[in-house]
Design a protein around this motif. Sequence first.
Motif, PDB file in Angstrom:
ATOM      1  N   ALA A 570      41.308  30.032  44.095  1.00 50.16           N
ATOM      2  CA  ALA A 570      41.780  31.320  44.618  1.00 50.16           C
ATOM      3  C   ALA A 570      43.286  31.457  44.445  1.00 50.16           C
ATOM      4  CB  ALA A 570      41.402  31.462  46.084  1.00 50.16           C
ATOM      5  N   GLU A 571      43.773  32.713  44.573  1.00 53.94           N
ATOM      6  CA  GLU A 571      45.204  33.032  44.514  1.00 53.94           C
ATOM      7  C   GLU A 571      45.845  32.496  43.232  1.00 53.94           C
ATOM      8  OE1 GLU A 571      47.038  31.805  48.158  1.00 53.94           O
ATOM      9  OE2 GLU A 571      45.530  32.784  49.403  1.00 53.94           O
ATOM     10  N   VAL A 572      45.098  32.611  42.123  1.00 52.65           N
ATOM     11  CA  VAL A 572      45.586  32.123  40.830  1.00 52.65           C
ATOM     12  C   VAL A 572      46.150  33.310  40.045  1.00 52.65           C
ATOM     13  CG1 VAL A 572      44.985  30.961  38.673  1.00 52.65           C
ATOM     14  CG2 VAL A 572      43.815  30.337  40.806  1.00 52.65           C
ATOM     15  N   LEU A 573      47.397  33.194  39.630  1.00 59.22           N
ATOM     16  CA  LEU A 573      48.004  34.254  38.823  1.00 59.22           C
ATOM     17  C   LEU A 573      47.346  34.275  37.444  1.00 59.22           C
ATOM     18  CD1 LEU A 573      51.772  33.649  39.682  1.00 59.22           C
ATOM     19  CD2 LEU A 573      50.271  35.441  40.586  1.00 59.22           C
ATOM     20  N   PRO A 574      47.259  35.460  36.825  1.00 58.81           N
ATOM     21  CA  PRO A 574      46.633  35.539  35.496  1.00 58.81           C
ATOM     22  C   PRO A 574      47.216  34.540  34.499  1.00 58.81           C
ATOM     23  CG  PRO A 574      47.008  37.739  36.358  1.00 58.81           C
ATOM     24  CD  PRO A 574      47.649  36.789  37.333  1.00 58.81           C
ATOM     25  N   ALA A 575      48.526  34.360  34.565  1.00 59.77           N
ATOM     26  CA  ALA A 575      49.189  33.462  33.607  1.00 59.77           C
ATOM     27  C   ALA A 575      48.817  31.999  33.829  1.00 59.77           C
ATOM     28  CB  ALA A 575      50.703  33.630  33.702  1.00 59.77           C
ATOM     29  N   ASP A 576      48.267  31.690  35.022  1.00 62.14           N
ATOM     30  CA  ASP A 576      47.954  30.294  35.351  1.00 62.14           C
ATOM     31  C   ASP A 576      46.476  29.957  35.217  1.00 62.14           C
ATOM     32  OD1 ASP A 576      50.624  29.818  35.913  1.00 62.14           O
ATOM     33  OD2 ASP A 576      50.408  30.320  38.040  1.00 62.14           O
ATOM     34  N   LYS A 577      45.675  30.937  34.812  1.00 59.77           N
ATOM     35  CA  LYS A 577      44.234  30.678  34.728  1.00 59.77           C
ATOM     36  C   LYS A 577      43.911  29.584  33.717  1.00 59.77           C
ATOM     37  CE  LYS A 577      42.480  35.116  36.396  1.00 59.77           C
ATOM     38  NZ  LYS A 577      41.676  36.318  36.114  1.00 59.77           N
ATOM     39  N   ASP A 578      44.661  29.560  32.595  1.00 54.75           N
ATOM     40  CA  ASP A 578      44.364  28.543  31.591  1.00 54.75           C
ATOM     41  C   ASP A 578      44.679  27.139  32.107  1.00 54.75           C
ATOM     42  OD1 ASP A 578      47.137  29.158  31.465  1.00 54.75           O
ATOM     43  OD2 ASP A 578      47.253  28.115  29.546  1.00 54.75           O
ATOM     44  N   LYS A 579      45.622  27.039  33.084  1.00 52.49           N
ATOM     45  CA  LYS A 579      45.933  25.725  33.669  1.00 52.49           C
ATOM     46  C   LYS A 579      44.736  25.190  34.453  1.00 52.49           C
ATOM     47  CE  LYS A 579      50.896  26.697  34.019  1.00 52.49           C
ATOM     48  NZ  LYS A 579      52.035  26.924  34.927  1.00 52.49           N
ATOM     49  N   LYS A 580      44.006  26.084  35.102  1.00 52.16           N
ATOM     50  CA  LYS A 580      42.817  25.657  35.842  1.00 52.16           C
ATOM     51  C   LYS A 580      41.735  25.174  34.874  1.00 52.16           C
ATOM     52  CE  LYS A 580      44.533  26.604  39.843  1.00 52.16           C
ATOM     53  NZ  LYS A 580      44.927  25.490  40.749  1.00 52.16           N
ATOM     54  N   VAL A 581      41.628  25.826  33.719  1.00 55.99           N
ATOM     55  CA  VAL A 581      40.690  25.364  32.688  1.00 55.99           C
ATOM     56  C   VAL A 581      41.092  23.960  32.240  1.00 55.99           C
ATOM     57  CG1 VAL A 581      39.818  25.752  30.346  1.00 55.99           C
ATOM     58  CG2 VAL A 581      40.130  27.696  31.897  1.00 55.99           C
ATOM     59  N   ALA A 582      42.392  23.764  32.035  1.00 54.88           N
ATOM     60  CA  ALA A 582      42.897  22.456  31.609  1.00 54.88           C
ATOM     61  C   ALA A 582      42.617  21.389  32.669  1.00 54.88           C
ATOM     62  CB  ALA A 582      44.393  22.542  31.318  1.00 54.88           C
ATOM     63  N   ALA A 607      39.341  27.185  26.772  1.00 56.21           N
ATOM     64  CA  ALA A 607      38.010  26.655  27.073  1.00 56.21           C
ATOM     65  C   ALA A 607      37.261  26.277  25.790  1.00 56.21           C
ATOM     66  CB  ALA A 607      37.209  27.685  27.866  1.00 56.21           C
ATOM     67  N   GLU A 608      36.311  25.343  25.929  1.00 54.60           N
ATOM     68  CA  GLU A 608      35.484  24.981  24.767  1.00 54.60           C
ATOM     69  C   GLU A 608      34.752  26.208  24.229  1.00 54.60           C
ATOM     70  OE1 GLU A 608      36.475  20.997  26.157  1.00 54.60           O
ATOM     71  OE2 GLU A 608      35.965  22.837  27.217  1.00 54.60           O
ATOM     72  N   VAL A 609      34.274  27.049  25.153  1.00 55.41           N
ATOM     73  CA  VAL A 609      33.626  28.305  24.764  1.00 55.41           C
ATOM     74  C   VAL A 609      34.235  29.431  25.596  1.00 55.41           C
ATOM     75  CG1 VAL A 609      31.465  29.597  24.592  1.00 55.41           C
ATOM     76  CG2 VAL A 609      31.459  27.120  24.218  1.00 55.41           C
ATOM     77  N   GLY A 610      34.807  30.431  24.917  1.00 51.07           N
ATOM     78  CA  GLY A 610      35.353  31.595  25.610  1.00 51.07           C
ATOM     79  C   GLY A 610      34.378  32.745  25.496  1.00 51.07           C
ATOM     80  N   ILE A 611      33.984  33.311  26.650  1.00 50.24           N
ATOM     81  CA  ILE A 611      32.988  34.391  26.665  1.00 50.24           C
ATOM     82  C   ILE A 611      33.600  35.599  27.354  1.00 50.24           C
ATOM     83  CG2 ILE A 611      30.678  35.076  27.419  1.00 50.24           C
ATOM     84  CD1 ILE A 611      29.983  32.080  27.608  1.00 50.24           C
ATOM     85  N   ALA A 612      33.716  36.705  26.625  1.00 51.12           N
ATOM     86  CA  ALA A 612      34.222  37.951  27.211  1.00 51.12           C
ATOM     87  C   ALA A 612      33.032  38.793  27.632  1.00 51.12           C
ATOM     88  CB  ALA A 612      35.080  38.709  26.207  1.00 51.12           C
ATOM     89  N   ILE A 613      33.045  39.239  28.880  1.00 55.15           N
ATOM     90  CA  ILE A 613      31.909  40.009  29.388  1.00 55.15           C
ATOM     91  C   ILE A 613      32.262  41.487  29.435  1.00 55.15           C
ATOM     92  CG2 ILE A 613      32.559  39.714  31.830  1.00 55.15           C
ATOM     93  CD1 ILE A 613      29.526  39.484  32.428  1.00 55.15           C
TER      94      ILE A 613
END
Length: 713
Positions: A570-582, A607-613
Amino acid sequence: MTEHSHHPAGHHAPVGEAEPDFTERHATSAAQHQHHGHQGHDGADDHAVHSHGQHAGHSTAMFKDRFWLTLALSVPVVYFSPMFGHLLGYVPLEFPGSSWIPPVLGTVIFLYGGQPFLKGGINELKTRQPGMMLLISMAITVAFVASWATTLRIGNFDLDFWWELALLVAIMLLGHWIEMRALGSAQGALDALAALLPDEAERVTDAGVETVPVSELRQGDVVLVRSGARMPADGTIVDGRAEFDESMITGESKTVLRAEGDPVVAGTVATDNTVRVTVTAVGDDTALAGIQRLVAEAQASSSKAQALADRAAAFLFYFATLAGVITFIAWILLGSLPEAVTRTVTVLVIACPHALGLAIPLVIAISTEQAAKAGVLIKNRIALERMRTIDVVLFDKTGTLTKGEPEVRDMATVDGGAADELLALAAAVESDSEHPVARAIVRAAQSKNLDLPPAAGFSSMTGRGVRATVDGRTVQVGGPALLRELGLSEPESLAASTREWMGRGAAVLHVIDGDRILGAVSLEDAIRPESRQAVAALQSRGIKVAMITGDAQQVATAVGAELNIDEVFAEVLPADKDKKVAQLQARGLKVAMVGDGVNDSPALARAEVGIAIGAGTDVAMESAGVILAGNDPRAVLSMVDLSRASYTKMWQNLVWATGYNVIAVPLAAGVLAFAGIILSPAAGAVLMSVSTIVVALNAQLLRRVKLNPSQVR
């Protein structure tokens, strides 16, 4: 109309952090389809061709035409072949010149039907990359030369391979035709859809309605779309509401209600009513054009599985060549030149990988086609192959697991009042506002078919709430700031409910009649009903589910608890989302990231697989390997099931195709001749054909995988 400004900073704070998502969505909906690049796809075959090097320069129609003519010529060749007659126990008809039917027609088949393979084999020799085409061309050339040697009685050989040559070419042409037809079917289906777009549109002008070619439509034009008509372009409804058939885009057969402010996509059909639509994208900028481009990219993308098939073909080439040389030398040393030639030719002919030519490409082709039919657009085939290895699926919350818009969740009244009456009163006051929260309250009342009392004198009170006169009474709807201004405090019976709602991050609005609080309603970001099924089904497949959001912790925790999600960020900035993936990857997990395509690009790419919904958000986004054309998160399950099923089929076919050759070639070489076991050219050819049929039928079983999200368990 005056927009709401009353949704409080206090009670509304948790959802207030999410509300920029609501606002952004409404603000950007009119421009969502302007990001789609497009390249021409008139040469659909070319995209299919280049996705598989064997076919370079050839089209589906060419393989089809050559197959049918070759098949027609093969019938008399096979019938008049003494070897085939002996195999089946009949004597062919004899008449002057009948013995020349197989060699003459066989030569035509070799030069005409075999031409694509001979050219491909030469190209593989030039590039020093031996593979399928070189193997096929080597087999048919050896069969051709050996058969002419037998026909002309050059040497003491019995190598009448005319029937085998004819069937070999026919089967390989059929295999390549089936493969290319399957590869092109997804593109073909979308091309057919594009052809269904109307040629003309009804444009609304100051002078009335005029009929114009679709090519003349421009951004900002207003078009009239009548019941039963197709959308000529992407746009936003500005007047009216209608049920739209979007099956050609999303794969879902159920119609979807679209009303004022909702985006609609070119090619979809208004089934029951007439609507007016402001055009936001035309021609190559529409979502449909973007989808076509994605499918073309998928067909042209490289694949680890295809590379595996090419390596297997290269292995078989060296294996067959080495086996042929060893066979020839061994039989020469045994003192039998005719047998040496016979065995060597048989080895080289049997080594031709009929089945391998279909093993991987047909599986890839069918899986891509099936996915496209279900609204899952495979932009990169490697993404489909990786999906079976995923350990955790990380969903973006807003717009993915949730609808990204508020929804009335609970109601509570003071002194035992009727909840429906409270909702009707609130909806009457809010009916003149276009704010998402106001629309949610009105929508909730409409869903219950409540009769709204007439309201007049609507006004907005900045930062506090809204007010209107209902049946001569002044009724106000607002949050804590309004209560403070009026000097009112909640009755304890009501406070218990509002504390619980706020504890899970809901926005709370009070309904006030004069100076008396009648009750309160809670609003939360609406969870998609399909999300529960998607999460449970993923977990039942041994895949963990995580959720990431910029919302406050209590909002995220509440949604996570309701959906039984394994881990919440939670409370993750858009720019930091990839850090959570890492972070997840650092724990040894393979991650599939599912986002709405607006601000998730870095995470989707990492991510290993990126899926846009959702095709409506950003269908051309480069960072995603897969696009889910609809907004149903259960489609992720289709990806998992299809990936696992196609991987299994690939290996089954590969093992069968290569295993057959590895076993049949030594038998054809005569390694068991001492025991009286020799695989005759005729028997080898029959077994080879059976192998091809098994591989083709096995790949077709992929069509039985359930990919409609509503069928997923």
